[in-house]
Design a protein around this motif. Sequence first.
Motif, PDB file in Angstrom:
ATOM      1  N   LEU A 325       0.913  -1.187   0.007  1.00 59.53           N
ATOM      2  CA  LEU A 325      -0.062  -0.159   0.001  1.00 59.53           C
ATOM      3  C   LEU A 325       0.870   1.450  -0.026  1.00 59.53           C
ATOM      4  O   LEU A 325       0.323   2.150  -0.583  1.00 59.53           O
ATOM      5  CB  LEU A 325      -0.981   0.001   1.102  1.00 59.53           C
ATOM      6  CG  LEU A 325      -1.897  -1.070   1.161  1.00 59.53           C
ATOM      7  CD1 LEU A 325      -2.679  -1.147   2.476  1.00 59.53           C
ATOM      8  CD2 LEU A 325      -2.936  -0.863  -0.125  1.00 59.53           C
ATOM      9  N   THR A 326       2.107   1.332   0.590  1.00 60.19           N
ATOM     10  CA  THR A 326       2.871   2.412   0.666  1.00 60.19           C
ATOM     11  C   THR A 326       3.181   2.690  -0.939  1.00 60.19           C
ATOM     12  O   THR A 326       3.151   3.880  -1.452  1.00 60.19           O
ATOM     13  CB  THR A 326       3.925   2.238   1.487  1.00 60.19           C
ATOM     14  OG1 THR A 326       4.004   1.704   2.670  1.00 60.19           O
ATOM     15  CG2 THR A 326       5.036   3.201   1.458  1.00 60.19           C
ATOM     16  N   ARG A 327       3.640   1.825  -1.780  1.00 62.83           N
ATOM     17  CA  ARG A 327       3.976   1.834  -3.134  1.00 62.83           C
ATOM     18  C   ARG A 327       2.728   2.581  -4.041  1.00 62.83           C
ATOM     19  O   ARG A 327       2.789   3.324  -4.687  1.00 62.83           O
ATOM     20  CB  ARG A 327       4.556   0.765  -3.830  1.00 62.83           C
ATOM     21  CG  ARG A 327       5.018   0.778  -5.124  1.00 62.83           C
ATOM     22  CD  ARG A 327       5.987  -0.442  -5.573  1.00 62.83           C
ATOM     23  NE  ARG A 327       6.009  -0.225  -7.067  1.00 62.83           N
ATOM     24  CZ  ARG A 327       6.637  -1.171  -7.527  1.00 62.83           C
ATOM     25  NH1 ARG A 327       7.093  -2.379  -7.184  1.00 62.83           N
ATOM     26  NH2 ARG A 327       7.272  -1.028  -8.746  1.00 62.83           N
ATOM     27  N   VAL A 349       0.334  13.232   1.172  1.00 59.91           N
ATOM     28  CA  VAL A 349       0.398  11.664   1.379  1.00 59.91           C
ATOM     29  C   VAL A 349       1.002  11.223   2.655  1.00 59.91           C
ATOM     30  O   VAL A 349       2.150  11.778   3.086  1.00 59.91           O
ATOM     31  CB  VAL A 349       1.122  11.027   0.183  1.00 59.91           C
ATOM     32  CG1 VAL A 349       1.221   9.579   0.508  1.00 59.91           C
ATOM     33  CG2 VAL A 349       0.321  11.348  -1.195  1.00 59.91           C
ATOM     34  N   GLU A 350       0.484  10.468   3.505  1.00 64.14           N
ATOM     35  CA  GLU A 350       0.879  10.150   4.777  1.00 64.14           C
ATOM     36  C   GLU A 350       0.973   8.707   4.540  1.00 64.14           C
ATOM     37  O   GLU A 350       0.269   7.799   4.505  1.00 64.14           O
ATOM     38  CB  GLU A 350       0.236  10.416   6.032  1.00 64.14           C
ATOM     39  CG  GLU A 350      -0.234  11.864   6.058  1.00 64.14           C
ATOM     40  CD  GLU A 350      -1.149  12.215   7.177  1.00 64.14           C
ATOM     41  OE1 GLU A 350      -1.828  11.297   7.866  1.00 64.14           O
ATOM     42  OE2 GLU A 350      -1.513  13.412   7.536  1.00 64.14           O
ATOM     43  N   THR A 351       2.339   8.131   4.791  1.00 64.12           N
ATOM     44  CA  THR A 351       2.805   6.835   4.650  1.00 64.12           C
ATOM     45  C   THR A 351       3.782   6.442   5.658  1.00 64.12           C
ATOM     46  O   THR A 351       4.611   7.202   6.121  1.00 64.12           O
ATOM     47  CB  THR A 351       3.335   6.227   3.217  1.00 64.12           C
ATOM     48  OG1 THR A 351       4.335   7.169   2.950  1.00 64.12           O
ATOM     49  CG2 THR A 351       2.390   6.471   2.173  1.00 64.12           C
ATOM     50  N   PRO A 352       4.071   5.199   6.301  1.00 65.92           N
ATOM     51  CA  PRO A 352       5.042   4.619   7.044  1.00 65.92           C
ATOM     52  C   PRO A 352       6.302   4.868   6.439  1.00 65.92           C
ATOM     53  O   PRO A 352       6.445   4.578   5.110  1.00 65.92           O
ATOM     54  CB  PRO A 352       4.653   3.323   7.620  1.00 65.92           C
ATOM     55  CG  PRO A 352       3.516   2.878   6.632  1.00 65.92           C
ATOM     56  CD  PRO A 352       2.974   4.098   6.004  1.00 65.92           C
ATOM     57  N   SER A 353       7.394   4.439   7.056  1.00 61.33           N
ATOM     58  CA  SER A 353       8.789   4.425   6.608  1.00 61.33           C
ATOM     59  C   SER A 353       9.011   3.106   5.658  1.00 61.33           C
ATOM     60  O   SER A 353       9.714   2.798   4.821  1.00 61.33           O
ATOM     61  CB  SER A 353       9.778   4.657   7.500  1.00 61.33           C
ATOM     62  OG  SER A 353       9.353   3.696   8.546  1.00 61.33           O
ATOM     63  N   GLY A 354       8.269   2.052   6.236  1.00 61.54           N
ATOM     64  CA  GLY A 354       8.235   0.717   5.540  1.00 61.54           C
ATOM     65  C   GLY A 354       7.056   0.344   4.763  1.00 61.54           C
ATOM     66  O   GLY A 354       6.187   0.985   4.623  1.00 61.54           O
ATOM     67  N   PRO A 355       7.393  -0.723   4.057  1.00 64.14           N
ATOM     68  CA  PRO A 355       5.940  -1.270   3.297  1.00 64.14           C
ATOM     69  C   PRO A 355       4.821  -1.871   4.035  1.00 64.14           C
ATOM     70  O   PRO A 355       4.983  -2.083   5.370  1.00 64.14           O
ATOM     71  CB  PRO A 355       6.637  -2.393   2.390  1.00 64.14           C
ATOM     72  CG  PRO A 355       7.921  -3.065   3.397  1.00 64.14           C
ATOM     73  CD  PRO A 355       8.112  -1.841   4.064  1.00 64.14           C
ATOM     74  N   LEU A 388      -4.246  11.369   1.351  1.00 69.01           N
ATOM     75  CA  LEU A 388      -4.321  10.095   1.113  1.00 69.01           C
ATOM     76  C   LEU A 388      -3.263   9.427   2.251  1.00 69.01           C
ATOM     77  O   LEU A 388      -2.169   9.683   1.974  1.00 69.01           O
ATOM     78  CB  LEU A 388      -3.684   9.565  -0.222  1.00 69.01           C
ATOM     79  CG  LEU A 388      -3.605   8.138  -0.648  1.00 69.01           C
ATOM     80  CD1 LEU A 388      -4.822   7.337  -0.352  1.00 69.01           C
ATOM     81  CD2 LEU A 388      -3.073   8.044  -1.865  1.00 69.01           C
ATOM     82  N   ALA A 389      -3.913   8.537   3.210  1.00 70.85           N
ATOM     83  CA  ALA A 389      -2.963   7.920   4.094  1.00 70.85           C
ATOM     84  C   ALA A 389      -2.925   6.381   4.245  1.00 70.85           C
ATOM     85  O   ALA A 389      -3.898   6.122   3.877  1.00 70.85           O
ATOM     86  CB  ALA A 389      -3.574   8.513   5.466  1.00 70.85           C
ATOM     87  N   VAL A 390      -1.813   5.969   4.590  1.00 77.00           N
ATOM     88  CA  VAL A 390      -1.628   4.479   4.675  1.00 77.00           C
ATOM     89  C   VAL A 390      -1.044   4.070   5.805  1.00 77.00           C
ATOM     90  O   VAL A 390      -0.254   4.814   6.358  1.00 77.00           O
ATOM     91  CB  VAL A 390      -0.860   4.047   3.300  1.00 77.00           C
ATOM     92  CG1 VAL A 390      -0.442   2.422   3.596  1.00 77.00           C
ATOM     93  CG2 VAL A 390      -1.465   4.174   2.126  1.00 77.00           C
TER      94      VAL A 390
END
Length: 483
Positions: A325-327, A349-355, A388-390
């Motif tokens: 989902l990060t990608r 876009v808000e995503t964590p550092s990892g996948p 858009l957040a994951v």
Amino acid sequence: MPEHTHQPTVALPVLGPRPAPPRRRLAHTLTARAVLVTCAVALVSVLVTALVAVPLAVRGAERRDQEALAAQAQLAAGVLRVSAARQRDAAGERLIRQLRQQDIDVYLIRAGQVDRPGLPQQVVSRVASGRDVSGRRLVNGERALVEGRALAGGDGLVLTRATTSGPWRQVLRGLWLPLLAGLAAGVVAGLLLARRLARPIRTAARAAARLRGGDRAVRVPVEPPDEVADLAYALNGLAAALATSEGRQREFLLSVSHELRTPLTAIRGYAEALADGVIEADAVPATGRTMLAEAEHLDRLVADLLALARLEAADFPLEPGPVDLTRLAADAERTWSDRCAAVGVPFRVETPSGPVPTYTDPGRIRQVVDGLLENALRVVPPGAPIVLAVRPAGADPAAGGVVEVRDGGPGFTDDDLAVAFERGALHQRYRGVRKVGSGLGLALAAGLVRRLGGDITAGHAPEGGAAFAVRLPGDPYLTRTSA
């Protein structure tokens, strides 16, 4: 704009000849079966009672016969004791004749010898030895009641009476009347029971026929027993649900027809203007762009309708696989950041550092994300953000992930949240109030997420507008690896 979710459609009644109800056969009716069951119960009750009562009656009759025979043997022995010194006197002879007239055989034992054959030797020896005998023995090859009384000097008297099936015959002869009474009671009870049971069933069948004919106002009276009341509640609930569903379907069809008519009217108007030559040459490109935009709007609406129609089909194409989902969020950012910037809407876009690994169809989940972003972009004013957040769904990498789309637009009321995914509900509520789409986007998104094995929820965003959270299942390969 938030739109509308999938809800089962109910086909309107089709006009045409109604199939004739099947012919009833008496043996297959509830009345006939209830009568048969109650008659069978009555017969079994009578027969079981007879099987229990007849042996008791027979044993009671034999006990009475044994007691009567014992009393007669005692009387005869007393008479013979008085005249024991002489040959049988007239009193003894008369007594013996009277006993034989009552089907009682009399055996006289003199000095240990019986006057005629037939008695078992055990009985003769016992009486000759001075002991009395009472019970059932075989006499002349037949079972008989035996009463023996010892007299003085090795003499004795034995009375026998054959045990016959008289009590059995008497009871069986009297059994036909209870059987007839049981049959009559079974028929009456069966008819009353069948009438009581069949009446609410017939009422429900008539109500169902009226529902099939399109009458949604029909209701079934609720009455005991509980099973009949449950049937009435179910039919009444079905009628109410059909009425509500068809009302929403009509509203939806009216809404869709309006949405279809709007671009068609624009396209037709510009086409007629072009055909009549009333549009200047320098205005033709702008007219073409307007017609193209309306055609694209029409194409999106038709595509949404087709996707909703196919969504419930068993062969709806899905190609699930591992998805990060990060990608996916990074890919969406490249597409949507420019579109949002063009209308003055900040996109973040808000995503964590990892996948964030999940197991889903990448094309379908991207379709869901794009639909939610397009809804948000339609309603947010310039300057209001879209996010858009994951994030992972849990600490375990195999728990799946969550995609959120939040905005700073007008948002939802609590009443809106309850119907956010019902097809056309928000479209009908906000048409003419703010920008709306086809009324199908949220319905399509919810249906796609469910088919992908996830779930979608709507709520209030911290940015002040609407928030949608899509939770997707984890990768089963990761589950097996961790195990």
